[in-house]
Design an enzyme around this catalytic site. Structure first.
Site, PDB file in Angstrom:
ATOM      1  N   SER A 137       1.030   3.331  12.027  1.00 39.15           N
ATOM      2  CA  SER A 137       1.615   4.841  10.906  1.00 39.15           C
ATOM      3  C   SER A 137       2.356   5.617  11.063  1.00 39.15           C
ATOM      4  CB  SER A 137       0.526   5.019  11.287  1.00 39.15           C
ATOM      5  OG  SER A 137      -0.898   4.877  10.996  1.00 39.15           O
ATOM      6  N   HIS A 158       4.701  -1.438   6.984  1.00 39.77           N
ATOM      7  CA  HIS A 158       3.350  -1.009   7.198  1.00 39.77           C
ATOM      8  C   HIS A 158       2.260  -1.057   5.498  1.00 39.77           C
ATOM      9  CE1 HIS A 158       1.771   3.721   6.896  1.00 39.77           C
ATOM     10  NE2 HIS A 158       1.757   2.739   8.253  1.00 39.77           N
ATOM     11  N   GLU A 170       5.355  -0.357   3.103  1.00 31.49           N
ATOM     12  CA  GLU A 170       7.041  -0.069   3.760  1.00 31.49           C
ATOM     13  C   GLU A 170       7.698  -0.357   4.368  1.00 31.49           C
ATOM     14  OE1 GLU A 170       5.536   4.949   2.830  1.00 31.49           O
ATOM     15  OE2 GLU A 170       5.125   4.108   5.217  1.00 31.49           O
ATOM     16  N   ASN A 208       3.167   9.018   4.967  1.00 33.59           N
ATOM     17  CA  ASN A 208       3.067   9.209   5.914  1.00 33.59           C
ATOM     18  C   ASN A 208       3.583  10.572   6.213  1.00 33.59           C
ATOM     19  OD1 ASN A 208       0.728   7.996   6.356  1.00 33.59           O
ATOM     20  ND2 ASN A 208       1.501   7.030   8.362  1.00 33.59           N
TER      21      ASN A 208
HETATM   22  N1  CAA Z   1     -12.443  -4.198  -0.832  1.00 28.46           N
HETATM   23  C1  CAA Z   1     -12.340  -4.237  -2.156  1.00 28.46           C
HETATM   24  N2  CAA Z   1     -12.524  -4.293  -3.057  1.00 28.46           N
HETATM   25  C2  CAA Z   1     -12.596  -2.867  -2.852  1.00 28.46           C
HETATM   26  C3  CAA Z   1     -12.693  -2.389  -0.896  1.00 28.46           C
HETATM   27  C4  CAA Z   1     -12.279  -3.144  -0.422  1.00 28.46           C
HETATM   28  N3  CAA Z   1     -12.021  -2.696   1.026  1.00 28.46           N
HETATM   29  N4  CAA Z   1     -12.930  -0.871  -1.346  1.00 28.46           N
HETATM   30  C5  CAA Z   1     -12.665  -0.947  -3.082  1.00 28.46           C
HETATM   31  N5  CAA Z   1     -13.458  -2.235  -4.048  1.00 28.46           N
HETATM   32  C6  CAA Z   1     -12.777  -2.317  -5.400  1.00 28.46           C
HETATM   33  C7  CAA Z   1     -14.762  -1.999  -5.659  1.00 28.46           C
HETATM   34  O1  CAA Z   1     -15.478  -2.835  -5.677  1.00 28.46           O
HETATM   35  C8  CAA Z   1     -14.646  -1.036  -6.870  1.00 28.46           C
HETATM   36  O2  CAA Z   1     -14.715  -2.383  -7.775  1.00 28.46           O
HETATM   37  P1  CAA Z   1     -14.790  -2.020  -9.384  1.00 28.46           P
HETATM   38  O3  CAA Z   1     -14.303  -0.873 -10.108  1.00 28.46           O
HETATM   39  O4  CAA Z   1     -15.620  -3.876  -9.704  1.00 28.46           O
HETATM   40  O5  CAA Z   1     -16.770  -1.594  -9.306  1.00 28.46           O
HETATM   41  C9  CAA Z   1     -13.406  -0.578  -7.414  1.00 28.46           C
HETATM   42  O6  CAA Z   1     -12.219  -1.116  -6.091  1.00 28.46           O
HETATM   43  C10 CAA Z   1     -13.215   0.897  -7.220  1.00 28.46           C
HETATM   44  O7  CAA Z   1     -13.588   1.173  -6.149  1.00 28.46           O
HETATM   45  P2  CAA Z   1     -14.896   2.390  -6.062  1.00 28.46           P
HETATM   46  O8  CAA Z   1     -15.750   2.647  -6.375  1.00 28.46           O
HETATM   47  O9  CAA Z   1     -15.600   2.300  -4.769  1.00 28.46           O
HETATM   48  O10 CAA Z   1     -13.732   3.738  -5.890  1.00 28.46           O
HETATM   49  P3  CAA Z   1     -12.714   4.606  -6.404  1.00 28.46           P
HETATM   50  O11 CAA Z   1     -12.626   3.826  -7.075  1.00 28.46           O
HETATM   51  O12 CAA Z   1     -12.303   5.473  -5.904  1.00 28.46           O
HETATM   52  O13 CAA Z   1     -11.283   4.196  -5.302  1.00 28.46           O
HETATM   53  C11 CAA Z   1      -9.824   3.215  -3.294  1.00 28.46           C
HETATM   54  C12 CAA Z   1     -10.906   3.272  -4.109  1.00 28.46           C
HETATM   55  C13 CAA Z   1      -8.616   2.296  -4.365  1.00 28.46           C
HETATM   56  C14 CAA Z   1     -10.079   3.591  -2.185  1.00 28.46           C
HETATM   57  C15 CAA Z   1      -8.841   5.344  -3.761  1.00 28.46           C
HETATM   58  O14 CAA Z   1     -10.313   6.442  -3.551  1.00 28.46           O
HETATM   59  C16 CAA Z   1      -8.389   5.221  -3.413  1.00 28.46           C
HETATM   60  O15 CAA Z   1      -7.014   4.802  -3.691  1.00 28.46           O
HETATM   61  N6  CAA Z   1      -7.758   6.689  -2.397  1.00 28.46           N
HETATM   62  C17 CAA Z   1      -6.831   6.927  -1.551  1.00 28.46           C
HETATM   63  C18 CAA Z   1      -6.705   6.192  -0.826  1.00 28.46           C
HETATM   64  C19 CAA Z   1      -5.275   6.435   0.152  1.00 28.46           C
HETATM   65  O16 CAA Z   1      -4.937   7.169  -0.645  1.00 28.46           O
HETATM   66  N7  CAA Z   1      -5.050   5.656   0.667  1.00 28.46           N
HETATM   67  C20 CAA Z   1      -3.935   5.737   2.068  1.00 28.46           C
HETATM   68  C21 CAA Z   1      -4.443   6.241   3.814  1.00 28.46           C
HETATM   69  S1  CAA Z   1      -2.672   6.562   4.180  1.00 28.46           S
HETATM   70  C22 CAA Z   1      -2.634   5.097   4.366  1.00 28.46           C
HETATM   71  O17 CAA Z   1      -2.744   3.780   4.058  1.00 28.46           O
HETATM   72  C23 CAA Z   1      -1.626   5.198   5.234  1.00 28.46           C
HETATM   73  C24 CAA Z   1      -1.624   5.510   6.810  1.00 28.46           C
HETATM   74  O18 CAA Z   1      -0.611   4.903   7.799  1.00 28.46           O
HETATM   75  C25 CAA Z   1      -2.366   6.596   7.587  1.00 28.46           C
HETATM   76  P1  NAD Z   2      -8.618   1.054  14.132  1.00 27.37           P
HETATM   77  O1  NAD Z   2      -9.689   1.082  14.858  1.00 27.37           O
HETATM   78  O2  NAD Z   2      -9.677   0.420  12.992  1.00 27.37           O
HETATM   79  O3  NAD Z   2      -8.926  -1.073  15.336  1.00 27.37           O
HETATM   80  C1  NAD Z   2      -7.644  -0.503  15.871  1.00 27.37           C
HETATM   81  C2  NAD Z   2      -8.439  -2.445  16.269  1.00 27.37           C
HETATM   82  O4  NAD Z   2      -7.292  -2.866  17.356  1.00 27.37           O
HETATM   83  C3  NAD Z   2     -10.047  -2.633  16.567  1.00 27.37           C
HETATM   84  O5  NAD Z   2     -10.601  -3.581  16.252  1.00 27.37           O
HETATM   85  C4  NAD Z   2      -9.601  -2.672  18.418  1.00 27.37           C
HETATM   86  O6  NAD Z   2     -10.631  -3.357  19.005  1.00 27.37           O
HETATM   87  C5  NAD Z   2      -7.808  -3.534  18.586  1.00 27.37           C
HETATM   88  N1  NAD Z   2      -7.697  -3.925  19.356  1.00 27.37           N
HETATM   89  C6  NAD Z   2      -7.136  -2.658  20.503  1.00 27.37           C
HETATM   90  N2  NAD Z   2      -6.102  -2.798  21.180  1.00 27.37           N
HETATM   91  C7  NAD Z   2      -6.302  -4.537  21.038  1.00 27.37           C
HETATM   92  C8  NAD Z   2      -5.513  -5.419  21.921  1.00 27.37           C
HETATM   93  N3  NAD Z   2      -4.603  -4.775  23.297  1.00 27.37           N
HETATM   94  N4  NAD Z   2      -5.465  -6.187  21.710  1.00 27.37           N
HETATM   95  C9  NAD Z   2      -5.878  -6.705  20.677  1.00 27.37           C
HETATM   96  N5  NAD Z   2      -6.693  -6.118  20.087  1.00 27.37           N
HETATM   97  C10 NAD Z   2      -6.413  -4.702  20.398  1.00 27.37           C
HETATM   98  O7  NAD Z   2      -7.486   1.378  14.124  1.00 27.37           O
HETATM   99  P2  NAD Z   2      -6.434   0.678  11.981  1.00 27.37           P
HETATM  100  O8  NAD Z   2      -7.116   2.448  11.269  1.00 27.37           O
HETATM  101  O9  NAD Z   2      -6.717  -0.146  11.500  1.00 27.37           O
HETATM  102  O10 NAD Z   2      -5.149   1.056  12.828  1.00 27.37           O
HETATM  103  C11 NAD Z   2      -4.045   0.057  13.445  1.00 27.37           C
HETATM  104  C12 NAD Z   2      -2.716   0.674  13.216  1.00 27.37           C
HETATM  105  O11 NAD Z   2      -2.574   0.509  11.854  1.00 27.37           O
HETATM  106  C13 NAD Z   2      -2.576   1.515  14.223  1.00 27.37           C
HETATM  107  O12 NAD Z   2      -1.418   2.208  14.606  1.00 27.37           O
HETATM  108  C14 NAD Z   2      -2.554   2.422  12.889  1.00 27.37           C
HETATM  109  O13 NAD Z   2      -1.949   3.525  12.935  1.00 27.37           O
HETATM  110  C15 NAD Z   2      -2.208   1.551  11.580  1.00 27.37           C
HETATM  111  N6  NAD Z   2      -2.304   2.055  10.186  1.00 27.37           N
HETATM  112  C16 NAD Z   2      -3.832   2.636  10.500  1.00 27.37           C
HETATM  113  C17 NAD Z   2      -4.125   3.656   8.342  1.00 27.37           C
HETATM  114  C18 NAD Z   2      -5.575   3.793   8.524  1.00 27.37           C
HETATM  115  O14 NAD Z   2      -5.764   4.114   7.322  1.00 27.37           O
HETATM  116  N7  NAD Z   2      -6.403   3.636   9.307  1.00 27.37           N
HETATM  117  C19 NAD Z   2      -3.232   2.707   7.512  1.00 27.37           C
HETATM  118  C20 NAD Z   2      -1.936   2.115   7.745  1.00 27.37           C
HETATM  119  C21 NAD Z   2      -1.600   2.030   9.041  1.00 27.37           C
END
Ligand code: CAA
Ligand code: NAD
Length: 302
Positions: A137, A158, A170, A208
């Site tokens: 991330s 990503h 990405e 991010n």
């Molecule tokens: N797998 C499969 N299907 C899923 C699912 C999953 N993990 N999660 C939800 N669904 C399905 C549900 O079954 C549901 O289907 P139906 O419409 O047929 O009932 C549908 O998707 C909608 O789900 P919900 O009603 O539970 O929820 P929602 O309408 O609020 O949508 C969401 C869920 C898509 C997660 C929405 O809330 C959303 O877009 N949230 C923001 C997510 C976001 O911003 N993600 C980015 C995070 S940052 C990141 O990832 C990067 C990083 O590095 C940290």
């Molecule tokens: P998580 O904590 O849910 O899962 C990490 C997994 O990696 C665990 O099951 C752990 O047992 C395993 N693990 C740790 N060290 C290991 C090793 N040496 N060998 C094999 N397995 C190992 O974390 P996550 O949220 O899935 O995030 C994973 C990566 O993806 C991170 O780099 C995170 O920054 C990135 N990411 C996270 C998100 C998010 O929304 N959580 C979104 C995009 C990218």
């Protein structure tokens, strides 16, 4: 042109074997999407328990997708589920898991040392043509790739949480990523049914870099006592059209992951107030409240 990678004997080959390392929130989603799109997938995690947990997540998510995809066709639905699951193998040993890989997607914990250790091991075990990627991330892709003998075959891939639903990938071209590798990763993302965007190897890439300071700002809002988390979430959903408020999203991403991201950026840019740490976030992580994935973060989950 880009769907191929070049093997040791100079021949071009389709990417067909994908190894995902780390079967957590992200790894499970990536495995599922790859298997659904006809790739053979190996998932590697440290313990049997984590591998089992990963497969439970994959099954639950496939069931949700299948219900939508084949509402009135039970035979097709069960074939889709079985075909997808049959393409997935589990493995504990990274060097065994990558032995036949054309592409490795690393999705372990957001920690540079851990990623370095892993890539050092798999660099020796994976075929020469195999492309390495990280789903990091926030860490620089070039920095992660430095421990391998193949920085030209190393890029960022990503994904977004939840992977089965979020359309974006990405694709990161780092300093040494070759154009061929980048093109292959771009095409691979399309083959997964995703929409790729090209990113430079800058902190947080595109999403991010904007989203993490926004979540941190929301936490600081509460720390100042100017509003509570629930009201901020309601406000951003109803007033700005976000699908989740910043606290729901932080819990969804994982508070431990957000802390890793912010701490890393703060260390490298101590003067940027957007990356300042937060007492409240640190306390949650100290108490083991990692968010939705383990039952409690800013909110409680049953
Ligand atoms: N797998 C499969 N299907 C899923 C699912 C999953 N993990 N999660 C939800 N669904 C399905 C549900 O079954 C549901 O289907 P139906 O419409 O047929 O009932 C549908 O998707 C909608 O789900 P919900 O009603 O539970 O929820 P929602 O309408 O609020 O949508 C969401 C869920 C898509 C997660 C929405 O809330 C959303 O877009 N949230 C923001 C997510 C976001 O911003 N993600 C980015 C995070 S940052 C990141 O990832 C990067 C990083 O590095 C940290
Ligand atoms: P998580 O904590 O849910 O899962 C990490 C997994 O990696 C665990 O099951 C752990 O047992 C395993 N693990 C740790 N060290 C290991 C090793 N040496 N060998 C094999 N397995 C190992 O974390 P996550 O949220 O899935 O995030 C994973 C990566 O993806 C991170 O780099 C995170 O920054 C990135 N990411 C996270 C998100 C998010 O929304 N959580 C979104 C995009 C990218």
């Amino acid at each position: 042109t880009a769907k191929y990678c070049t093997t040791n004997d100079g021949k071009e080959k389709n990417i067909s074997n994908v190894t995902v390392i780390g079967g957590g929130l992200m790894g499970a989603g990536i495995v599922q999407v790859a298997a659904q799109n006809d790739f053979d997938v190996v998932i590697v995690d440290k313990e049997d328990e984590y591998l089992q947990k990963c497969m439970v997540m994959v099954r639950k998510s496939i069931d949700r997708i299948t219900k939508k995809k084949f509402p009135d066709e039970p035979k097709l639905a069960s074939k889709f589920v079985n075909d997808t699951l049959n393409r997935i193998k589990t493995e504990k040993e990274p060097s065994v898991g990558v032995a036949n890989a054309d592409l490795v997607i690393e999705a372990i914990t957001e920690n540079l040392d851990a990623k370095w250790k892993l890539f050092e091991v798999i660099d020796k075990a994976a075929p020469k043509h195999c492309i390495f990627t990280s789903n990091t991330s926030s860490l620089p892709i070039f920095e992660i790739s430095k421990v391998t003998s193949r920085p030209d075959k190393f890029g960022g891939l990503h994904f977004f949480n939840p992977v089965p639903l979020m359309k974006l990938v990405e694709v990161v071209k780092a300093e040494n990523t070759s154009q061929e590798t980048f093109d292959t990763l771009f095409q691979f993302s399309k083959d997964l049914g995703k929409i790729p965007v090209a990113c430079k190897d800058t902190p947080g890439f595109i999403v991010n870099r904007l989203l993490v300071p926004y979540m941190m700002e929301a936490i600081r809002f509460v720390e100042r006592g100017h509003a509570n988390a629930r009201d901020i979430d309601t406000a951003m959903k109803l007033g700005a059209g976000y699908p989740m408020g910043p606290f729901e999203l932080a819990d969804y991403v994982g508070l431990d992951t957000i802390k890793f991201i912010v701490d890393g950026w703060h260390k490298n840019n101590p003067d940027n107030p957007l990356f300042n740490p937060s007492e409240m976030l640190n306390r949650c992580v100290e108490m083991g409240k990692f968010g939705k994935k383990n039952g409690e973060g800013f909110y409680k989950y049953t």
